[in-house]
Write a protein that holds these residues in place. Sequence first.
Motif, PDB file in Angstrom:
ATOM      1  N   LEU A 192      51.920  46.044  27.328  1.00 14.69           N
ATOM      2  CA  LEU A 192      51.511  47.041  28.313  1.00 14.69           C
ATOM      3  C   LEU A 192      50.478  46.463  29.276  1.00 14.69           C
ATOM      4  O   LEU A 192      50.489  46.765  30.467  1.00 14.69           O
ATOM      5  N   VAL A 193      49.619  45.609  28.765  1.00 11.58           N
ATOM      6  CA  VAL A 193      48.602  44.979  29.606  1.00 11.58           C
ATOM      7  C   VAL A 193      49.169  43.778  30.353  1.00 11.58           C
ATOM      8  O   VAL A 193      48.904  43.578  31.543  1.00 11.58           O
ATOM      9  N   SER A 194      49.979  42.968  29.691  1.00  8.20           N
ATOM     10  CA  SER A 194      50.436  41.696  30.262  1.00  8.20           C
ATOM     11  C   SER A 194      51.578  41.826  31.268  1.00  8.20           C
ATOM     12  O   SER A 194      51.620  41.079  32.250  1.00  8.20           O
ATOM     13  N   LEU A 195      52.510  42.722  31.035  1.00  7.37           N
ATOM     14  CA  LEU A 195      53.684  42.807  31.910  1.00  7.37           C
ATOM     15  C   LEU A 195      53.350  43.134  33.370  1.00  7.37           C
ATOM     16  O   LEU A 195      53.955  42.547  34.276  1.00  7.37           O
ATOM     17  N   PRO A 196      52.419  44.037  33.663  1.00  3.98           N
ATOM     18  CA  PRO A 196      52.101  44.269  35.075  1.00  3.98           C
ATOM     19  C   PRO A 196      51.577  43.019  35.789  1.00  3.98           C
ATOM     20  O   PRO A 196      51.902  42.787  36.959  1.00  3.98           O
ATOM     21  N   PHE A 197      50.793  42.217  35.072  1.00  3.17           N
ATOM     22  CA  PHE A 197      50.308  40.982  35.695  1.00  3.17           C
ATOM     23  C   PHE A 197      51.452  40.014  35.941  1.00  3.17           C
ATOM     24  O   PHE A 197      51.495  39.349  36.972  1.00  3.17           O
ATOM     25  N   ALA A 198      52.382  39.931  35.003  1.00  2.00           N
ATOM     26  CA  ALA A 198      53.545  39.061  35.182  1.00  2.00           C
ATOM     27  C   ALA A 198      54.450  39.574  36.302  1.00  2.00           C
ATOM     28  O   ALA A 198      55.111  38.788  36.975  1.00  2.00           O
ATOM     29  N   ALA A 199      54.457  40.886  36.517  1.00  2.00           N
ATOM     30  CA  ALA A 199      55.297  41.473  37.564  1.00  2.00           C
ATOM     31  C   ALA A 199      54.662  41.362  38.948  1.00  2.00           C
ATOM     32  O   ALA A 199      55.310  41.676  39.947  1.00  2.00           O
ATOM     33  N   GLY A 200      53.405  40.951  39.030  1.00  2.00           N
ATOM     34  CA  GLY A 200      52.779  40.743  40.333  1.00  2.00           C
ATOM     35  C   GLY A 200      51.908  41.875  40.818  1.00  2.00           C
ATOM     36  O   GLY A 200      51.759  42.073  42.029  1.00  2.00           O
ATOM     37  N   VAL A 201      51.301  42.632  39.918  1.00  2.00           N
ATOM     38  CA  VAL A 201      50.465  43.755  40.327  1.00  2.00           C
ATOM     39  C   VAL A 201      49.238  43.296  41.124  1.00  2.00           C
ATOM     40  O   VAL A 201      48.690  44.059  41.931  1.00  2.00           O
ATOM     41  N   LEU A 202      48.808  42.054  40.947  1.00  2.00           N
ATOM     42  CA  LEU A 202      47.647  41.550  41.685  1.00  2.00           C
ATOM     43  C   LEU A 202      47.999  41.010  43.075  1.00  2.00           C
ATOM     44  O   LEU A 202      47.109  40.731  43.870  1.00  2.00           O
ATOM     45  N   TRP A 203      49.274  40.870  43.374  1.00  2.00           N
ATOM     46  CA  TRP A 203      49.683  40.281  44.644  1.00  2.00           C
ATOM     47  C   TRP A 203      49.244  41.109  45.860  1.00  2.00           C
ATOM     48  O   TRP A 203      48.681  40.550  46.818  1.00  2.00           O
ATOM     49  N   PRO A 204      49.468  42.427  45.882  1.00  2.00           N
ATOM     50  CA  PRO A 204      49.098  43.184  47.090  1.00  2.00           C
ATOM     51  C   PRO A 204      47.599  43.146  47.405  1.00  2.00           C
ATOM     52  O   PRO A 204      47.215  43.123  48.577  1.00  2.00           O
ATOM     53  N   LEU A 205      46.753  43.123  46.408  1.00  2.00           N
ATOM     54  CA  LEU A 205      45.313  43.170  46.644  1.00  2.00           C
ATOM     55  C   LEU A 205      44.675  41.791  46.783  1.00  2.00           C
ATOM     56  O   LEU A 205      43.840  41.571  47.656  1.00  2.00           O
ATOM     57  N   PHE A 206      45.063  40.855  45.914  1.00  2.00           N
ATOM     58  CA  PHE A 206      44.363  39.571  45.851  1.00  2.00           C
ATOM     59  C   PHE A 206      45.253  38.372  46.163  1.00  2.00           C
ATOM     60  O   PHE A 206      44.773  37.246  46.155  1.00  2.00           O
ATOM     61  N   HIS A 207      46.527  38.594  46.418  1.00  2.00           N
ATOM     62  CA  HIS A 207      47.495  37.517  46.661  1.00  2.00           C
ATOM     63  C   HIS A 207      47.472  36.476  45.537  1.00  2.00           C
ATOM     64  O   HIS A 207      47.440  35.274  45.769  1.00  2.00           O
ATOM     65  N   VAL A 208      47.455  37.001  44.307  1.00  2.00           N
ATOM     66  CA  VAL A 208      47.453  36.152  43.122  1.00  2.00           C
ATOM     67  C   VAL A 208      48.690  36.483  42.304  1.00  2.00           C
ATOM     68  O   VAL A 208      48.969  37.653  42.036  1.00  2.00           O
ATOM     69  N   LEU A 209      49.427  35.446  41.958  1.00  2.00           N
ATOM     70  CA  LEU A 209      50.583  35.606  41.072  1.00  2.00           C
ATOM     71  C   LEU A 209      50.334  34.849  39.774  1.00  2.00           C
ATOM     72  O   LEU A 209      49.680  33.805  39.766  1.00  2.00           O
ATOM     73  N   LEU A 210      50.862  35.378  38.700  1.00  2.00           N
ATOM     74  CA  LEU A 210      50.768  34.718  37.408  1.00  2.00           C
ATOM     75  C   LEU A 210      51.855  33.648  37.344  1.00  2.00           C
ATOM     76  O   LEU A 210      53.034  33.953  37.492  1.00  2.00           O
ATOM     77  N   PRO A 211      51.468  32.383  37.183  1.00  2.00           N
ATOM     78  CA  PRO A 211      52.487  31.337  37.109  1.00  2.00           C
ATOM     79  C   PRO A 211      53.425  31.572  35.922  1.00  2.00           C
ATOM     80  O   PRO A 211      52.988  32.064  34.870  1.00  2.00           O
ATOM     81  N   PRO A 212      54.698  31.242  36.062  1.00  2.00           N
ATOM     82  CA  PRO A 212      55.658  31.471  34.972  1.00  2.00           C
ATOM     83  C   PRO A 212      55.261  30.772  33.670  1.00  2.00           C
ATOM     84  O   PRO A 212      55.487  31.304  32.586  1.00  2.00           O
ATOM     85  N   GLU A 213      54.651  29.603  33.783  1.00  2.00           N
ATOM     86  CA  GLU A 213      54.231  28.883  32.578  1.00  2.00           C
ATOM     87  C   GLU A 213      53.162  29.663  31.818  1.00  2.00           C
ATOM     88  O   GLU A 213      53.182  29.754  30.588  1.00  2.00           O
ATOM     89  N   LEU A 214      52.224  30.240  32.549  1.00  2.00           N
ATOM     90  CA  LEU A 214      51.166  31.021  31.924  1.00  2.00           C
ATOM     91  C   LEU A 214      51.731  32.322  31.332  1.00  2.00           C
ATOM     92  O   LEU A 214      51.333  32.745  30.248  1.00  2.00           O
ATOM     93  N   ALA A 215      52.661  32.939  32.048  1.00  2.00           N
ATOM     94  CA  ALA A 215      53.301  34.153  31.531  1.00  2.00           C
ATOM     95  C   ALA A 215      54.041  33.853  30.231  1.00  2.00           C
ATOM     96  O   ALA A 215      53.971  34.636  29.268  1.00  2.00           O
ATOM     97  N   ALA A 216      54.733  32.718  30.180  1.00  2.00           N
ATOM     98  CA  ALA A 216      55.438  32.330  28.958  1.00  2.00           C
ATOM     99  C   ALA A 216      54.458  32.074  27.822  1.00  2.00           C
ATOM    100  O   ALA A 216      54.698  32.467  26.673  1.00  2.00           O
ATOM    101  N   LEU A 217      53.334  31.443  28.131  1.00  2.00           N
ATOM    102  CA  LEU A 217      52.320  31.177  27.118  1.00  2.00           C
ATOM    103  C   LEU A 217      51.719  32.472  26.577  1.00  2.00           C
ATOM    104  O   LEU A 217      51.508  32.619  25.366  1.00  2.00           O
TER     105      LEU A 217
END
Length: 108
Positions: A28-53
């Motif tokens: 519940l906490v991790s999936l929104p970050f992997a889906a790009g919830v931070l992109w509209p505000l901070f232009h930050v994406l979670l790299p796929p490698e980090l999401a997999a980890l």
Amino acid sequence: GVYVALQISKATFKRIKLNFVWAFGFNLVSLPFAAGVLWPLFHVLLPPELAALVMASSSVCVIMSSLLLRNFKPVGMQSVGLVEAPTSEHVPLAIAMAPTADKAALHA
């Protein structure tokens, strides 16, 4: 016998529920970050490698939690006369389930 099996099943079901809650909360906490919830505000994406980890660490945490069942000790066996009580109040599962002749070997 049956008394120990019931205790094992209760402990296992409690662990399953705990693991489900842990995995659900983690996702519940991790999936929104992997889906790009931070992109509209901070232009930050979670790299796929980090999401997999992060997802792999969730699985490792659930597995480690399940392995704690190896430390399960039935409680209250002495009061019904099913197991000769060693020095402690709790009886390790291997000793509680062992036939009477094998208990001396397990204590050694």
